[in-house]
Design an enzyme around this catalytic site. Sequence first.
Site, PDB file in Angstrom:
ATOM      1  N   ASP A  93       0.879  -1.163   0.000  1.00 43.11           N
ATOM      2  CA  ASP A  93       0.000   0.000   0.000  1.00 43.11           C
ATOM      3  C   ASP A  93       0.918   1.214   0.000  1.00 43.11           C
ATOM      4  O   ASP A  93       1.584   1.504   1.013  1.00 43.11           O
ATOM      5  CB  ASP A  93      -0.873  -0.025   1.268  1.00 43.11           C
ATOM      6  CG  ASP A  93      -1.800   1.180   1.341  1.00 43.11           C
ATOM      7  OD1 ASP A  93      -1.544   2.191   0.660  1.00 43.11           O
ATOM      8  OD2 ASP A  93      -2.794   1.101   2.087  1.00 43.11           O
ATOM      9  N   TYR A 187      -8.354  14.814  -5.556  1.00 32.47           N
ATOM     10  CA  TYR A 187      -7.438  14.281  -6.580  1.00 32.47           C
ATOM     11  C   TYR A 187      -6.676  15.425  -7.255  1.00 32.47           C
ATOM     12  O   TYR A 187      -5.446  15.369  -7.402  1.00 32.47           O
ATOM     13  CB  TYR A 187      -8.260  13.480  -7.597  1.00 32.47           C
ATOM     14  CG  TYR A 187      -7.493  12.934  -8.775  1.00 32.47           C
ATOM     15  CD1 TYR A 187      -6.717  11.786  -8.652  1.00 32.47           C
ATOM     16  CD2 TYR A 187      -7.559  13.551 -10.030  1.00 32.47           C
ATOM     17  CE1 TYR A 187      -6.026  11.265  -9.747  1.00 32.47           C
ATOM     18  CE2 TYR A 187      -6.875  13.039 -11.120  1.00 32.47           C
ATOM     19  CZ  TYR A 187      -6.109  11.904 -10.988  1.00 32.47           C
ATOM     20  OH  TYR A 187      -5.434  11.395 -12.073  1.00 32.47           O
TER      21      TYR A 187
END
Length: 228
Positions: A93, A187
């Site tokens: 991750d 984002y």
Amino acid sequence: MCFALWTVVTPIIILLVSLVVVQWTNYVDVESYYKDKRIILTGASEGIGKDLAIRLSQLGARLVIAARTESKLKDTQNLCQKYSQDVFVVRADVGKEEDNKLLVSEAVKHLGGIDILILNAAYSPPLTMFTDYEDPGETFLGVYKVNLLQGVYLTKFSIDHLRESHGTILAVSSMTGWVGLPMIAPYTASKHALHGYFSSLNMEFQLRQENILVVIMPLPFVHTNRAV
Ligand SMILES: NC(=O)c1ccc[n+]([C@@H]2O[C@H](COP(=O)([O-])OP(=O)(O)OC[C@H]3O[C@@H](n4cnc5c(N)ncnc54)[C@H](OP(=O)(O)O)[C@@H]3O)[C@@H](O)[C@H]2O)c1
């Protein structure tokens, strides 16, 4: 009249010739450039990263591919191994510091060093207007960890290897690193931050005459599951 025409045409000719010369002198033969290059590629379980892994294997690169979903990474690995056996899977991750550390150490173990770091993994929450977020801080933090801190951690842990190989860091970005778009504020903000971080890093490398190349690659829309 004739003189006026030449004052317009001459700069255009000079510009065109310069462009040709710059292109020619910077020419890289892609077919041979990636042969035996030792590459860490994040976000290779699907989308652009998966296709990139396959293409790089076809070009003879040696890869360590990473993402969270091991089964999908193994699919990518199988497809790559049609072309090259040197493809290793690391479940990581990239929002977690310890996973990035592990990723670099596994890459060094399998490949013996790092020539290119490709930061492709990214996350964007479902489309949401900013004022509809109940806990925007948490959401932004989650996106920043994956989209920005991945680059910070991986630079930190691989810097000595990149120094040794005169390597390259390639940050996959987006047009949203330059302009904002509605409903994807976290984002967009993370890609702006990515540009800021790597631009600064690039200048620092130049100031210290580090032989490490930083490339920010802002992609336009690409038809992947996430984008759709
Ligand atoms: N598609 C477009 O239109 C477009 C346009 C501009 C820029 N880009 C950029 O291109 C890159 C790839 O986009 P894409 O469309 O191919 O995305 P995608 O299909 O959603 O794939 C994203 C990849 O990132 C991985 N990933 C996500 N979170 C992760 C985490 N915490 N740790 C490790 N891996 C993680 C995913 O794997 P797991 O879920 O298995 O972890 C997956 O392999 C991104 O940087 C994106 O910003 C895409």
